[in-house]
Scaffold this active site. Sequence first.
Site, mmCIF file in Angstrom:
data_model
loop_
_atom_site.group_PDB
_atom_site.id
_atom_site.type_symbol
_atom_site.label_atom_id
_atom_site.label_comp_id
_atom_site.label_asym_id
_atom_site.label_seq_id
_atom_site.Cartn_x
_atom_site.Cartn_y
_atom_site.Cartn_z
ATOM 1 C CE LYS A 140 34.943 15.058 57.678
ATOM 2 N NZ LYS A 140 35.076 16.058 55.997
ATOM 3 N NE ARG A 170 29.419 15.501 52.776
ATOM 4 C CZ ARG A 170 29.152 15.073 54.427
ATOM 5 N NH1 ARG A 170 29.744 15.571 54.636
ATOM 6 N NH2 ARG A 170 28.139 13.922 53.967
HETATM 7 N N1 HH2 Z 1 32.923 14.252 54.672
HETATM 8 C C1 HH2 Z 1 32.444 12.665 54.866
HETATM 9 C C2 HH2 Z 1 31.674 11.796 53.802
HETATM 10 N N2 HH2 Z 1 31.354 12.800 52.857
HETATM 11 N N3 HH2 Z 1 32.187 14.855 50.515
HETATM 12 C C3 HH2 Z 1 32.952 15.916 51.009
HETATM 13 N N4 HH2 Z 1 32.983 15.960 49.769
HETATM 14 N N5 HH2 Z 1 33.932 16.546 51.519
HETATM 15 C C4 HH2 Z 1 33.905 16.343 52.678
HETATM 16 O O1 HH2 Z 1 35.121 16.495 53.770
HETATM 17 C C5 HH2 Z 1 33.310 14.764 53.871
HETATM 18 C C6 HH2 Z 1 32.097 13.768 52.756
HETATM 19 C C7 HH2 Z 1 32.453 11.983 56.346
HETATM 20 O O2 HH2 Z 1 31.393 13.149 57.361
HETATM 21 P P1 HH2 Z 1 29.998 11.791 57.402
HETATM 22 O O3 HH2 Z 1 29.327 12.306 55.744
HETATM 23 O O4 HH2 Z 1 29.076 12.847 58.657
HETATM 24 O O5 HH2 Z 1 30.813 10.819 57.889
HETATM 25 P P2 HH2 Z 1 30.425 9.472 57.848
HETATM 26 O O6 HH2 Z 1 31.881 9.490 56.437
HETATM 27 O O7 HH2 Z 1 31.068 8.484 59.274
HETATM 28 O O8 HH2 Z 1 29.151 9.400 57.146
#
Ligand code: HH2
Length: 289
Positions: free
Chosen positions: A229, A264
Amino acid sequence: MAATHPPAVRWGHRTGALDLGAPVLMGVLNVTPDSFSDGGLFADPARAAERAEAMVAEGAAIIDIGGESTRPGAQPLGADEEIERVLPVLRLVRSRMDVPISIDTRRAAVARAALDAGADIVNDVSALADPEMPRVVAASGAALVLMHMRGTPATMQVDPMYGDVAAEVTAELGERLRVARDAGIEEDRIVVDPGIGFGKTQGHNLELISRLDLLTTLGRPVLLGVSRKAFLGALLGGAPASERGVATAAACVAGLFKGARVFRVHDVRIVREALQVAEAIRTAPSPAT
Ligand code: HH2
């Protein structure tokens, strides 16, 4: 000698239960064109399934499939489009592996379709904002991740303000836990997540991790999502997402010592190794006092 191992905690889901006695890794599989660190890489179902298999081989105990980017400023997607993205991947992963699958979605229609296709867990970054979601989760017997967010991805980073961020996030998650319970979702199916980067400043993110133990007072296991992040990039003087693996592992270790049990992550192997060492230190026996 004092027993330092915590009592085994089990996280029940639709087809079994995960043992949280040791840290559990949830591997991220984004089937989006625009996710901040892996957008566009796994839109093809065959490639996505290979990625899921690789993450399981590296130590992931859950595969988290998401079809909508929730990065700051992201524009919302229609449920049909989200379903079209995730279902082919979910079906293929389900047909190849027994691993628990979570569906990362804010929409009840998407959750329902994913559960019908064999998902076990609903990872809801809006903590049941869709009024249909509690019923869908309760009726299916799925497990649930309640993540804290203020506002929506489109607006959440517009001047987020808290008096006491850890106390307010804990209280707001407590409120969402009550909503889940009132809808008939079994308590042992639920984990809570502070929502790092979701409507929080750099200072809020750091404080939330350093005071994560406050969230454990809700009586549910804590999931931490710090992987790659932006707050890590900022600490490293602007390192791009692809170069935040070690920083991710460091933040996970810090979270482990503050009570997180589920992590995660994108970079499964590096975090698994870091947590394996950190957990051995954390639970090392010490002389009885
Ligand atoms: N962060 C993201 C997405 N889903 N779910 C949970 N439970 N906790 C988190 O911190 C979380 C999540 C954001 O990260 P990412 O999926 O890598 O990116 P994007 O939202 O751009 O797909």
